[in-house]
Scaffold this motif. Structure first.
Motif, PDB file in Angstrom:
ATOM      1  N   VAL A 211       1.702   4.960  -4.803  1.00 29.33           N
ATOM      2  CA  VAL A 211       0.839   5.940  -5.482  1.00 29.33           C
ATOM      3  C   VAL A 211       1.580   6.549  -6.676  1.00 29.33           C
ATOM      4  O   VAL A 211       1.016   6.733  -7.757  1.00 29.33           O
ATOM      5  CB  VAL A 211       0.403   7.043  -4.485  1.00 29.33           C
ATOM      6  CG1 VAL A 211      -0.274   8.198  -5.199  1.00 29.33           C
ATOM      7  CG2 VAL A 211      -0.538   6.460  -3.424  1.00 29.33           C
ATOM      8  N   ASN A 212       2.873   6.776  -6.500  1.00 30.72           N
ATOM      9  CA  ASN A 212       3.686   7.365  -7.566  1.00 30.72           C
ATOM     10  C   ASN A 212       3.821   6.380  -8.728  1.00 30.72           C
ATOM     11  O   ASN A 212       3.750   6.750  -9.905  1.00 30.72           O
ATOM     12  CB  ASN A 212       5.064   7.708  -6.981  1.00 30.72           C
ATOM     13  CG  ASN A 212       5.780   8.753  -7.807  1.00 30.72           C
ATOM     14  OD1 ASN A 212       5.771   8.680  -9.022  1.00 30.72           O
ATOM     15  ND2 ASN A 212       6.388   9.717  -7.153  1.00 30.72           N
ATOM     16  N   ILE A 213       3.981   5.111  -8.397  1.00 26.59           N
ATOM     17  CA  ILE A 213       4.054   4.080  -9.449  1.00 26.59           C
ATOM     18  C   ILE A 213       2.705   3.983 -10.162  1.00 26.59           C
ATOM     19  O   ILE A 213       2.631   3.864 -11.389  1.00 26.59           O
ATOM     20  CB  ILE A 213       4.453   2.719  -8.858  1.00 26.59           C
ATOM     21  CG1 ILE A 213       5.876   2.761  -8.296  1.00 26.59           C
ATOM     22  CG2 ILE A 213       4.335   1.615  -9.914  1.00 26.59           C
ATOM     23  CD1 ILE A 213       6.221   1.577  -7.401  1.00 26.59           C
ATOM     24  N   ALA A 214       1.620   4.100  -9.402  1.00 27.44           N
ATOM     25  CA  ALA A 214       0.278   4.062 -10.011  1.00 27.44           C
ATOM     26  C   ALA A 214       0.112   5.219 -10.989  1.00 27.44           C
ATOM     27  O   ALA A 214      -0.428   5.058 -12.092  1.00 27.44           O
ATOM     28  CB  ALA A 214      -0.792   4.132  -8.929  1.00 27.44           C
ATOM     29  N   TRP A 262      -2.172  -1.027   2.161  1.00 32.23           N
ATOM     30  CA  TRP A 262      -3.397  -1.656   2.705  1.00 32.23           C
ATOM     31  C   TRP A 262      -3.502  -1.447   4.215  1.00 32.23           C
ATOM     32  O   TRP A 262      -4.604  -1.391   4.769  1.00 32.23           O
ATOM     33  CB  TRP A 262      -3.420  -3.150   2.387  1.00 32.23           C
ATOM     34  CG  TRP A 262      -3.660  -3.479   0.940  1.00 32.23           C
ATOM     35  CD1 TRP A 262      -2.781  -4.062   0.072  1.00 32.23           C
ATOM     36  CD2 TRP A 262      -4.867  -3.237   0.187  1.00 32.23           C
ATOM     37  NE1 TRP A 262      -3.351  -4.195  -1.170  1.00 32.23           N
ATOM     38  CE2 TRP A 262      -4.633  -3.703  -1.129  1.00 32.23           C
ATOM     39  CE3 TRP A 262      -6.104  -2.674   0.490  1.00 32.23           C
ATOM     40  CZ2 TRP A 262      -5.598  -3.623  -2.135  1.00 32.23           C
ATOM     41  CZ3 TRP A 262      -7.067  -2.595  -0.503  1.00 32.23           C
ATOM     42  CH2 TRP A 262      -6.820  -3.068  -1.798  1.00 32.23           C
ATOM     43  N   PHE A 263      -2.338  -1.300   4.894  1.00 32.12           N
ATOM     44  CA  PHE A 263      -2.367  -1.109   6.348  1.00 32.12           C
ATOM     45  C   PHE A 263      -2.917   0.276   6.692  1.00 32.12           C
ATOM     46  O   PHE A 263      -3.518   0.481   7.746  1.00 32.12           O
ATOM     47  CB  PHE A 263      -0.965  -1.290   6.946  1.00 32.12           C
ATOM     48  CG  PHE A 263      -0.432  -2.708   6.920  1.00 32.12           C
ATOM     49  CD1 PHE A 263      -1.152  -3.751   6.342  1.00 32.12           C
ATOM     50  CD2 PHE A 263       0.799  -3.002   7.473  1.00 32.12           C
ATOM     51  CE1 PHE A 263      -0.659  -5.046   6.307  1.00 32.12           C
ATOM     52  CE2 PHE A 263       1.321  -4.297   7.458  1.00 32.12           C
ATOM     53  CZ  PHE A 263       0.579  -5.325   6.873  1.00 32.12           C
ATOM     54  N   ILE A 264      -2.701   1.239   5.791  1.00 25.87           N
ATOM     55  CA  ILE A 264      -3.307   2.570   5.996  1.00 25.87           C
ATOM     56  C   ILE A 264      -4.792   2.498   5.664  1.00 25.87           C
ATOM     57  O   ILE A 264      -5.648   2.977   6.416  1.00 25.87           O
ATOM     58  CB  ILE A 264      -2.629   3.645   5.118  1.00 25.87           C
ATOM     59  CG1 ILE A 264      -1.148   3.808   5.481  1.00 25.87           C
ATOM     60  CG2 ILE A 264      -3.369   4.987   5.258  1.00 25.87           C
ATOM     61  CD1 ILE A 264      -0.411   4.849   4.640  1.00 25.87           C
ATOM     62  N   HIS A 276      -6.287   3.678  -2.063  1.00 28.20           N
ATOM     63  CA  HIS A 276      -6.995   2.455  -2.478  1.00 28.20           C
ATOM     64  C   HIS A 276      -7.005   2.328  -4.007  1.00 28.20           C
ATOM     65  O   HIS A 276      -6.663   1.285  -4.568  1.00 28.20           O
ATOM     66  CB  HIS A 276      -8.430   2.510  -1.932  1.00 28.20           C
ATOM     67  CG  HIS A 276      -9.192   1.242  -2.124  1.00 28.20           C
ATOM     68  ND1 HIS A 276     -10.489   1.203  -2.561  1.00 28.20           N
ATOM     69  CD2 HIS A 276      -8.823  -0.054  -1.959  1.00 28.20           C
ATOM     70  CE1 HIS A 276     -10.903  -0.054  -2.642  1.00 28.20           C
ATOM     71  NE2 HIS A 276      -9.901  -0.841  -2.279  1.00 28.20           N
ATOM     72  N   LYS A 277      -7.336   3.437  -4.673  1.00 25.70           N
ATOM     73  CA  LYS A 277      -7.399   3.429  -6.141  1.00 25.70           C
ATOM     74  C   LYS A 277      -6.035   3.088  -6.743  1.00 25.70           C
ATOM     75  O   LYS A 277      -5.930   2.358  -7.724  1.00 25.70           O
ATOM     76  CB  LYS A 277      -7.877   4.813  -6.628  1.00 25.70           C
ATOM     77  CG  LYS A 277      -8.080   4.924  -8.111  1.00 25.70           C
ATOM     78  CD  LYS A 277      -9.224   4.075  -8.604  1.00 25.70           C
ATOM     79  CE  LYS A 277      -9.325   4.055 -10.125  1.00 25.70           C
ATOM     80  NZ  LYS A 277     -10.008   2.865 -10.622  1.00 25.70           N
ATOM     81  N   SER A 278      -4.988   3.584  -6.123  1.00 27.73           N
ATOM     82  CA  SER A 278      -3.636   3.308  -6.630  1.00 27.73           C
ATOM     83  C   SER A 278      -3.303   1.829  -6.509  1.00 27.73           C
ATOM     84  O   SER A 278      -2.722   1.228  -7.415  1.00 27.73           O
ATOM     85  CB  SER A 278      -2.604   4.138  -5.838  1.00 27.73           C
ATOM     86  OG  SER A 278      -2.846   5.520  -6.032  1.00 27.73           O
TER      87      SER A 278
END
Ligand code: SAJ
Length: 429
Positions: A211-214, A262-264, A276-278
């Motif tokens: 998420v941070n990279i996104a 994806w596992f979450i 998901h968006k990330s």
């Protein structure tokens, strides 16, 4: 104490060797007979600094044996792959097979530890029903836990010992027995919790990173539109004592950061919106880079693109799930592509063994991996052998001023093509 380690990949094998090094008798199991043959003859099959020497030591003490089948033991560690399927759901076939394989060897008092990265509730909902077939009372006669790995390839042996460890038992006794097992060599703090929380902790660590990279990638796109250098802005923002913005890039590779979120999502799709968006955003970066190149090369007659970097991240040779590979596949259908990567040894179509050969008569150089070797390149030498004068740096590893002075036009991810001076002039009007 007898230990059986099921799965001898880049986590299982070092773990087996580390326990054997600390006077535990270990039997390492892998279904791949070639792996067993290699290990039985004393040769490791993965690349990890210091691991071969450690195997040499434990082979001398005969504290480590290998085979394709489990043996009776006091504790069993399962560290098999959990690949992702095309529908982005976890493939737990190897975990299920490994759990079934140890059932005949389990006795009262034994401990089973799952190390593989799995969706939440895998221990409770998938493993326990299988282990129940032993007839043993789960939690009383048979102890079960999850303890995820978080080591970084290349620093594995150091991190295996010094990283804190998360231990999640199906009950407190399972947690404490697992903690006792890892105290054999773990110097980091061992934190106790329950199995589902331990499964989630591992996924959250890597999902936080994704998420941070996104966020960094989205800021890179905004920087190109608004007109500032995102790399400089991130560096300055990170001077704040509680800010740690990650780095933009051409995509997120490897089989961890790009997979674990994806596992979450699989467990709670309606709630995992940001996650998901990330994922979608990070997976869109290869296309973003290709589109940037298509625009740059509009009007060129059969241009040649010289790609620098194949590995999924800097200073390693691993091309698995590499965004560079995805970008190259997209480019090869429209352009002549040459490749160079000082770390990747395997033969890849179009890969040259020197950077000079790769860039000869090329119209553009594209940096896709942040290898340290790329930081010290002398652009003047390269400029003379190229046909064009373009360079696209997606990792901010090149010294832009050096390359501009050598005659290149530098287009970097996350940097406005407008220079700071031009921006200043605009605002001073
Ligand atoms: N990346 C970026 N920007 C960044 C950091 C990374 O684009 O700021 C990219 C990299 O280029 C690479 C991908 O993300 O393509 C993954 O890079 P990584 O540095 O996360 O490398 P991994 O996947 O080998 O290691 C991660 C680590 N997890 C965390 O840092 C939270 C490691 O500790 C884990 O053990 C490992 O995943 C794993 O096996 O789970």
């Amino acid at each position: 104490m007898e230990l059986c380690v099921i799965g001898l990949g880049y986590i299982g094998l070092p773990t087996a060797i580390m326990f054997a090094k600390h006077n535990i008798h270990v039997h390492g199991v892998d279904v791949n007979q070639d792996v067993i043959n290699s290990l039985t003859s004393g040769r490791i099959h993965i690349v990890e600094p210091g691991l071969q020497n450690m195997l040499d030591d434990v082979m001398l003490t005969k504290s480590l044996s290998f085979g394709v089948k489990p043996k009776f033991a006091d504790a069993f560690i399962i560290s098999v792959p959990t690949p992702i399927r095309k529908d982005k759901r976890a493939n737990l076939d190897y975990v299920i097979a490994a759990t079934k394989s140890i059932v005949p060897f389990l006795k009262k008092g034994d401990l089973v530890v799952l190390e593989s990265t799995v969706p939440p509730r895998t221990v409770e909902d998938i493993m326990l029903p299988i282990l129940g077939k032993t007839g043993l009372e789960i939690g009383e006669d048979l102890f079960v836990s999850h303890s995820p790995e978080r080591v970084l390839p290349g620093r594995l042996l150091e991190e295996l010992v010094n990283n804190d460890r998360i231990v999640g038992g199906i009950n407190e006794l399972s947690s404490s027995k697992t903690a006792d097992l890892y105290k054999t060599f773990v110097k980091g703090t061992i934190h106790l919790t329950n199995a589902t929380t331990a499964e989630m902790v591992k996924l959250m660590e890597n999902t936080y990173r994704d998420v941070n990279i996104a966020f960094a990638n989205e800021m890179a796109k905004i920087a190109e539109q608004v007109g500032f250098n995102v790399w400089e802005a991130i560096e300055l923002a990170n001077c704040h004592p509680r800010v740690n913005i990650h780095r933009p890039g051409p995509g997120v590779g490897g089989h961890c950061i790009a997979v674990d979120p994806w596992f979450i999502y699989e467990a709670a799709p309606a709630s995992a919106e940001l996650i998901h968006k990330s994922r979608i955003l990070n997976d869109s970066m290869p296309e973003y880079i290709v589109t940037k190149l298509n625009r740059l090369l509009e009007g060129f007659d059969q241009p040649t693109i010289a790609i620098m970097g194949l590995a999924f991240k800097g200073n390693i040779d691993d091309m698995r799930e590499s965004p560079a590979v995805e970008i190259i596949e997209k480019l090869q259908s429209n352009y002549n592509v040459t490749l160079f990567d000082p770390h990747v040894k395997e033969n890849v179509e179009g890969k040259m063994d020197t950077i000079e050969k790769a860039v000869e008569n090329a119209d553009v150089i594209v940096v896709l991996t942040d290898h340290n070797e790329f930081k010290g390149i002398n652009p003047v030498v390269l400029f003379d052998s190229m046909k064009g004068d373009l360079v696209v740096d997606t990792r901010n590893v090149l010294d832009s001023d050096l390359w501009i002075n050598a005659g290149f036009k530098v287009h970097s991810l996350g940097k406005s093509s407008v220079t700071t001076d031009q921006l200043t002039v605009e605002y001073s009007k």
